[in-house]
Write an enzyme that holds these catalytic residues in place. Structure first.
Site, mmCIF file in Angstrom:
data_model
loop_
_atom_site.group_PDB
_atom_site.id
_atom_site.type_symbol
_atom_site.label_atom_id
_atom_site.label_comp_id
_atom_site.label_asym_id
_atom_site.label_seq_id
_atom_site.Cartn_x
_atom_site.Cartn_y
_atom_site.Cartn_z
ATOM 1 N N HIS A 75 0.875 -1.184 0.000
ATOM 2 C CA HIS A 75 0.000 0.000 0.000
ATOM 3 C C HIS A 75 0.910 1.232 0.000
ATOM 4 O O HIS A 75 2.039 1.169 0.485
ATOM 5 C CB HIS A 75 -0.822 -0.053 1.287
ATOM 6 C CG HIS A 75 -1.879 0.979 1.432
ATOM 7 N ND1 HIS A 75 -1.622 2.226 1.941
ATOM 8 C CD2 HIS A 75 -3.200 0.944 1.153
ATOM 9 C CE1 HIS A 75 -2.750 2.915 1.971
ATOM 10 N NE2 HIS A 75 -3.727 2.164 1.506
ATOM 11 N N ASP A 81 3.286 -4.471 7.555
ATOM 12 C CA ASP A 81 2.056 -3.710 7.456
ATOM 13 C C ASP A 81 0.902 -4.684 7.661
ATOM 14 O O ASP A 81 0.566 -5.460 6.767
ATOM 15 C CB ASP A 81 1.975 -3.041 6.076
ATOM 16 C CG ASP A 81 0.625 -2.388 5.833
ATOM 17 O OD1 ASP A 81 -0.241 -2.450 6.733
ATOM 18 O OD2 ASP A 81 0.435 -1.822 4.744
ATOM 19 N N GLN A 124 -4.335 -5.082 6.864
ATOM 20 C CA GLN A 124 -5.356 -5.967 6.295
ATOM 21 C C GLN A 124 -5.296 -7.385 6.859
ATOM 22 O O GLN A 124 -6.083 -8.234 6.444
ATOM 23 C CB GLN A 124 -5.224 -6.018 4.766
ATOM 24 C CG GLN A 124 -5.498 -4.711 4.062
ATOM 25 C CD GLN A 124 -6.957 -4.251 4.160
ATOM 26 O OE1 GLN A 124 -7.837 -4.980 4.614
ATOM 27 N NE2 GLN A 124 -7.201 -3.023 3.740
ATOM 28 N N LYS A 151 -10.234 -0.550 10.660
ATOM 29 C CA LYS A 151 -10.429 -1.676 9.746
ATOM 30 C C LYS A 151 -10.783 -2.952 10.502
ATOM 31 O O LYS A 151 -10.937 -4.014 9.904
ATOM 32 C CB LYS A 151 -9.159 -1.905 8.918
ATOM 33 C CG LYS A 151 -8.870 -0.782 7.922
ATOM 34 C CD LYS A 151 -7.721 -1.147 7.024
ATOM 35 C CE LYS A 151 -7.137 0.052 6.320
ATOM 36 N NZ LYS A 151 -7.957 0.494 5.196
ATOM 37 N N CYS A 155 -5.000 2.615 -3.657
ATOM 38 C CA CYS A 155 -3.801 3.131 -2.987
ATOM 39 C C CYS A 155 -2.610 2.208 -3.165
ATOM 40 O O CYS A 155 -1.801 2.040 -2.251
ATOM 41 C CB CYS A 155 -4.028 3.354 -1.492
ATOM 42 S SG CYS A 155 -5.234 4.611 -1.167
HETATM 43 C C1 LIG Z 1 -2.519 -2.787 3.282
HETATM 44 C C2 LIG Z 1 -2.810 -1.449 3.880
HETATM 45 N N1 LIG Z 1 -1.835 -0.797 4.530
HETATM 46 C C3 LIG Z 1 -2.043 0.397 5.091
HETATM 47 C C4 LIG Z 1 -3.255 1.030 5.012
HETATM 48 C C5 LIG Z 1 -3.391 2.382 5.611
HETATM 49 O O1 LIG Z 1 -4.342 2.418 6.620
HETATM 50 P P1 LIG Z 1 -4.756 3.818 7.234
HETATM 51 O O2 LIG Z 1 -5.283 4.640 6.098
HETATM 52 O O3 LIG Z 1 -5.801 3.483 8.233
HETATM 53 O O4 LIG Z 1 -3.544 4.410 7.840
HETATM 54 C C6 LIG Z 1 -4.303 0.392 4.351
HETATM 55 C C7 LIG Z 1 -5.607 1.048 4.261
HETATM 56 O O5 LIG Z 1 -6.184 1.319 3.251
HETATM 57 C C8 LIG Z 1 -4.072 -0.873 3.768
HETATM 58 O O6 LIG Z 1 -5.036 -1.509 3.105
#
Ligand SMILES: Cc1ncc(COP(=O)(O)O)c(C=O)c1O
Lengths: 132, 416
Positions: free
Chosen positions: B130, B207, B210, B233, B373
């Site tokens: 992401h 990370d 998810q 999430k 993203c």
């Molecule tokens: C794989 C992954 N990493 C990081 C994020 C970032 O999360 P946040 O926007 O809550 O910081 C997301 C959210 O869309 C995600 O799907």
């Protein structure tokens, strides 16, 4: 959902193609959606758009609005199309466009405005319609 | 093998749905079908009530006053750290730093870990990341002359670990990897990646945005050095996330944000840092949100994440099967539901993902369309318009998957 006219313009775009000797060519890209529009105008000495063509890829809203825009543009003077606003495009589309899709709907108009800027630099008097 | 006529879910969806009043909304005169859970999940009444209860009877700033309410708020805030530490298998709450979201957690890890790096040092990421696990590293690399490299993805939606092995060297200082991809749904074998990275002497940043909501995570079992997550999430409120970090690392690394609460002593020219985890939490924290996150983790614990995962696999299995039968649909990621979390992304070359999302919205179905993203991934897989993504959670049912499939069929016909 999508009105018939949008699907119709999307599936059967008007004035899609390439001009031989355009007065101006300009392309805009929206990386967020991957929408892309290339616009070409042929303008006569009186500042009338005699020919308008576009090429593009993207969602139905972006491509239908481009098709509608080039269709409307032919035969109009540069002065007339310079006055087009967001509301005109939304009128043609005829459905409510949410804030997220507005960029898609207005990509064609942005492309036109920036094409006019380029023309204006090349030949200000034609664009501003300072003609008898 | 033939699918059986009746499928029994691991979860009592009817009962769960009663905790989520928002799911009874009508959208465009149809029952709402919420399939954008990878973006954010809905919140159960248990979470909403916990937060309202906090503001109603316990509100004060933390770690400051000695009065009753401050002590009460501090206790609740620290309890949330303890619950989060347990939830992810951390040793103690010293290893659990609360942040605004996963993005801030990854920025913290990136900033603190790169301060001691030298020009030429390398950071290895993957093409599945992401933006939040790319851009912080990329920007710090520009500032400090570091090199960022990307592990490619194979056609089955899995990382190519052989390329990872080739990339790892004594120059590799950090390996950053997404535990579960928000586009492909792939669950990466973090344990094996961590073993390889550690052998090369690199630190491992995961990370978990998810994975935390969907599978049981044990950070000590994974043996990662950092693990980032977002509360919103996983049934919790927005405005809170966290970073697990190994204690000896957190003790050694410099703080990321500076100000009140993160200090022990402040002098005109220098300061001393507070104990863990507060050294990494500057300013008044998201207290009500921490209380809400605590309630969300309790809720997930009561459901049991193994059952959550089993339930989602049932939904994904149905969705994968249905989509695979449709001409003009190309499913991304692993074809085996067992290698995935509860989401399915797919391409429909004749329909732009935004158009598909619009047609589905007219039927009350909420999905996501676009690049999610993860632009480098879309580029890597040559997806010009991105993809459409349906992401499931504990309250989604098989009949909602069927509604999705019918909606996709309808859109294909409309644009065909
Ligand atoms: C794989 C992954 N990493 C990081 C994020 C970032 O999360 P946040 O926007 O809550 O910081 C997301 C959210 O869309 C995600 O799907």
């Amino acid at each position: 959902m999508y009105a018939e006219n949008i699907l119709d313009h999307y599936k059967n775009p008007r004035n899609k193609g390439v001009l031989e000797n355009p007065s101006v060519t300009h392309e805009e890209f929206n990386p967020l959606c991957g929408d892309r529009i290339r616009l070409q105008l042929k303008v006569d000495a009186q500042g009338t758009i005699v020919c308008a063509r576009f090429l593009g890829t993207g969602c139905a809203i972006s491509q239908a609005s481009a098709s509608m825009l080039v269709e409307q543009a032919e035969g109009k003077t540069l002065k007339e199309v310079r006055a087009w606003s967001k509301e005109d495009v939304l009128d043609w589309l005829g459905i409510p466009i949410g804030p997220v899709r507005l960029k898609c709907a207005l990509l064609a108009l942005d492309t036109l405005k920036n094409a006019l800027e380029i023309l204006n630099k090349m030949n200000p008097s034609v664009v501003q319609g300072a003609r008898p | 093998m033939k699918a059986r006529a009746t499928v029994h879910s691991a979860l009592d969806v009817e009962r769960i749905r009663r905790d989520f009043p928002i799911l009874s909304l009508k959208v465009n005169a149809r029952p709402l079908v919420y399939l954008d859970n990878a973006a954010t999940t809905q919140k159960p009444l248990q979470v909403l009530n916990a937060m309202q209860g906090y503001y109603t009877l316990s509100n004060a700033n933390v770690h400051r006053g000695i009065h009753y309410l401050s002590a009460r708020a501090t206790e609740l805030y620290e309890d949330a750290h303890i619950r989060a530490a347990q939830f992810f298998g951390a040793k103690s709450m010293q290893e659990m730093v609360f942040t605004k979201n996963a993005t801030e957690a990854l920025n913290l890890a990136a900033y603190s870990l790169t301060q001691s790096l030298r020009p030429g040092d390398e950071i290895v990421l993957t093409f599945m990341e992401h933006h939040s696990n790319i851009v912080p590293w990329q920007q710090l690399a520009l500032q400090r002359g570091l090199k960022v490299r990307f592990v490619p993805i194979q056609s089955n939606g899995q990382l190519d670990v052989h390329v990872l092995d080739e990339m790892l060297s004594e120059r590799t200082k950090i390996v950053g990897v997404v535990h579960a991809s928000n586009v492909l749904g792939t669950i990466n074998d973090v344990k094996s990646i961590a073993r390889r990275a550690h052998k090369a002497g690199a630190k491992v940043v995961v990370d978990g945005a998810q994975s935390a909501p969907h599978v049981k995570v044990d950070v000590r079992e994974l043996d990662c050095d950092f693990f980032a997550f977002s509360g919103h999430k996983m049934l919790g409120p927005t405005g809170i996330g966290g970073l697990y970090g190994k204690q000896e690392l957190l003790e050694r690394l410099p703080p990321f944000l500076f100000g009140g609460d993160m200090i022990r002593e402040v002098h005109a020219t220098h300061s001393k840092w507070n104990d863990l985890p507060w050294k990494f939490e500057a300013g008044t924290p998201p207290i009500a949100e921490a209380v809400g996150l605590h309630a969300a983790m309790d809720y997930l614990n009561a459901l049991d994440l193994d059952r959550v995962h089993a339930h989602e696999q049932m939904l994904v299995f149905r969705a994968l099967n249905g989509l695979a039968k449709m001409p003009g649909v190309h499913v991304l990621g692993p074809l085996d539901a067992r290698a995935r979390t509860g989401l399915v992304s797919f391409e429909t070359p004749s329909v732009h993902p935004h158009d598909l999302a619009e047609v589905l919205n007219a039927q009350g179905i909420g999905i996501r369309g676009g690049h999610h993203c993860a632009m480098p991934l879309a580029e890597h897989l040559n997806l010009k318009n991105g993809s459409a993504r349906a992401s499931f959670y504990v309250y989604n049912s098989l009949s909602e998957v069927d509604a999705l499939l019918a909606g996709v069929k309808k859109a294909l016909k409309l644009f065909g």
